[in-house]
Design a protein around this motif. Structure first.
Motif, short mmCIF file in Angstrom:
data_model
loop_
_atom_site.label_atom_id
_atom_site.label_comp_id
_atom_site.label_asym_id
_atom_site.label_seq_id
_atom_site.Cartn_x
_atom_site.Cartn_y
_atom_site.Cartn_z
N PHE A 277 0.81 -1.21 0.00
CA PHE A 277 0.00 0.00 0.00
C PHE A 277 0.85 1.26 0.00
O PHE A 277 0.49 2.27 -0.62
N ASN A 278 1.97 1.25 0.68
CA ASN A 278 2.82 2.43 0.73
C ASN A 278 3.35 2.80 -0.65
O ASN A 278 3.45 3.98 -1.00
N VAL A 279 3.69 1.76 -1.42
CA VAL A 279 4.16 2.00 -2.79
C VAL A 279 3.05 2.58 -3.64
O VAL A 279 3.26 3.52 -4.44
N LEU A 280 1.85 2.07 -3.46
CA LEU A 280 0.70 2.57 -4.23
C LEU A 280 0.38 4.01 -3.86
O LEU A 280 0.17 4.85 -4.73
N TYR A 281 0.35 4.31 -2.58
CA TYR A 281 -0.01 5.65 -2.14
C TYR A 281 1.04 6.69 -2.53
O TYR A 281 0.74 7.88 -2.64
#
Length: 549
Positions: A277-281
């Motif tokens: 999720f951190n990569v996506l955000y």
């Protein structure tokens, strides 16, 4: 000589009908207009500053920055530079150094001036500056003059590679090089910095994510969609990303919307694949898909239903490729950069060229903004649809006077003035003698064959005289076609793949399919062959058919 005659070097004799009619009536001028004078590609600015070296160089460099996202607008480039500066002054400095060096190298090599002036050679240097500036901030780069030197060398090399690799790809593969030179020099630098023992360049590790997340969050998803556009320019800041979107919309609102669509597809593909999720955000799963969407859905192909559908598929494919590349590149400690964009976009090119010829590419020399490309497409659609209706009517002996019947009274009055000036005996119809006398009085010497050609083209009912409606309809068709001829010809040229100037049956059917018209029937083909006397249909002949059928 007219614009169409310049397309194919040999001008037929006698003069084509549209050139002869041009001596009777000037065409109206139409063009695509943007809501604000600072929008679009601002080609007038290129011409105005051509003889002012400093302003010209600044204009060219700023265009190179915008061209990273296919935005050929110097104000867009300026706003993007500001957006990068807000996040990191050091990266902004490296961006400016990269684009300036790459552009200056192109001038020193005496490369194609229009390409330089439109930022084509500056974009790879801009990317080199962004990449090395960003990676340098993770290690010992900030304020380090050795990193500036590295950007200078790599940016200059990117221009050299752009010239030779770009030419080779265009000639032998039929593909644009885009950011290939950037990837070659940047990966070469990163491999040396990582794996060759040396004390000068320390890459370090990426900084931690500012707000670590473990679950799906609506606000964070929206932020990731926006920063997915910003990451095209290595900017993960929400404020910077918003400014970049505004900058892109200033050049092309349509292009900015398609970019957002691509970012949406990339991010949600990442969610489905289970990406962190951190990569996506952070937007790292949106920028490659956004670039692919712009390339297919507005730059190399005209924005329409088919191209946008394929652009969406290409954006999805780029996200999948990014996922595969991450499995390979992460263990090597190398970033993906824009590799998945290039691979996904090139895959789309190959598929479209082989399986969907009705999606007509934009001629490379005429690439501008998506809005201008769509204007050409709508122009071609209008002209070809009218041709099809006229063809079907002519086959059953009906010759429509659609333009004349719908013309405003003021325009009919102008036509009546011209008609009456030619109709010397005021009989209400034009004879061959009167038409010949008019050309002589206007100072236009034409041959008997040309005169008979013009007369027979106007005399639709073969009565031996030209009435006002016949005269008016043909001149109105000419006026409409000539006002759009440049756009129509530019749209049409890529369809003539063998460049022989002949409109072959399969090429005609491609034109029809590209504007949602069915292919020519056997009866229509037979009628057209009879109309042109069994000869090959060249471009001038096709223009004639558009006027007289």
């Amino acid at each position: 000589m007219s614009q169409t005659s310049e397309i194919y070097q040999d001008k037929p004799q006698p003069l084509p009908l549209h050139e002869l009619l041009s001596r009777l009536l000037k065409s109206e001028k139409t063009s695509h207009r943007h809501p604000l004078p600072i929008m679009g590609t601002l080609q007038d600015l290129n011409q105005a500053w051509e003889r002012r070296p400093l302003l010209d160089f600044i204009n060219t460099s700023l265009r190179g920055i915008g061209q990273v996202a296919f935005a050929n607008n110097p104000i867009t480039g300026l706003l993007i530079t500001l957006a990068v500066f807000l996040q990191s002054p050091w990266v902004a400095l490296m961006l400016v150094v990269g684009v300036v060096v790459a552009t200056w190298t192109a001038y020193l090599m005496d490369l194609d001036r229009p390409s330089i002036r439109n930022g084509i050679f500056g974009l790879n240097g801009a990317l080199v500056g962004l990449a090395l500036g960003t990676f340098g901030t993770w290690g010992n780069g900030t304020g380090n003059l050795l990193w500036v030197l590295a950007v200078i060398i790599c940016a200059a090399l990117s221009t050299v590679l752009m010239q030779y690799i770009g030419l080779w790809m265009a000639v032998y593969l039929g593909l644009p090089s885009m950011g290939v030179p950037f990837h070659i020099v940047t990966y070469s630098f990163l491999v040396i910095a990582l794996y060759v023992p040396q004390p000068f360049f320390e890459l370090g590790t990426p900084p931690p994510f500012p707000n670590p997340a473990e679950s799906l969050d609506g606000v964070s998803v929206l932020s990731g969609l926006i920063t997915g556009i910003g990451q095209i320019f290595f900017s993960g800041s929400l404020v910077s990303a918003l400014l970049i979107i505004i900058a892109l919309a200033l050049c092309s609102p349509m292009g900015a919307l398609v970019a957002v669509l691509g970012s949406v597809i990339g991010l949600f593909t990442g969610i489905v694949l289970g990406v962190n999720f951190n990569v996506l955000y952070a937007g790292l799963w949106g920028y490659n898909s956004a670039l692919t969407a712009i390339a297919i859905g507005g730059i190399f192909y005209t924005p329409n239903r088919r191209s946008l559908l394929f652009a969406s598929g290409g954006a999805f494919g780029s996200a999948l490729i990014a996922w595969v590349l991450s499995l390979v590149m992460t263990p090597l400690k190398l970033p993906i950069l824009a590799m998945s964009f290039h691979l996904g976009t090139y895959a789309c090119f190959v598929i479209l060229q082989r399986s969907l010829s009705s999606l007509v590419p934009v001629a490379p020399y005429s690439i501008a903004s998506p809005e201008e490309h769509r204007f050409r497409y709508l122009t071609a659609k209008e002209v070809i649809s009218a041709f099809r209706r006229q063809l079907q009517g002519a086959m059953v002996g009906q010759h429509h006077k659609v333009l004349f019947d719908k013309a405003p009274q003021e325009l009919k009055g102008d036509l009546r003035y011209i008609f009456d000036a030619i109709d010397r005996d005021q009989s209400g119809s034009l004879s061959l003698t009167e038409l010949s006398y008019h050309f002589q009085q206007a100072g236009h010497s034409i041959s008997d064959d040309e005169l008979n050609f013009v007369f027979s083209s106007m005399d639709v009912d073969n009565s031996g005289e030209i009435d006002f409606e016949e005269f008016g309809e043909l001149l109105l068709r000419h006026r409409r076609l000539m006002s759009r001829l440049n756009e129509f010809a530019t749209y049409f040229i890529p369809i003539d793949k063998n460049k022989n100037g002949v409109v072959e049956l399969d090429e005609m059917n491609v034109v029809l399919a590209s504007v949602d018209q069915p292919p020519l029937s056997e009866d229509e083909v037979t009628f057209l062959q009879q109309r042109i006397g069994g000869k090959e249909l060249n471009w001038e002949g096709f223009i004639e058919l558009l006027l007289v059928i």
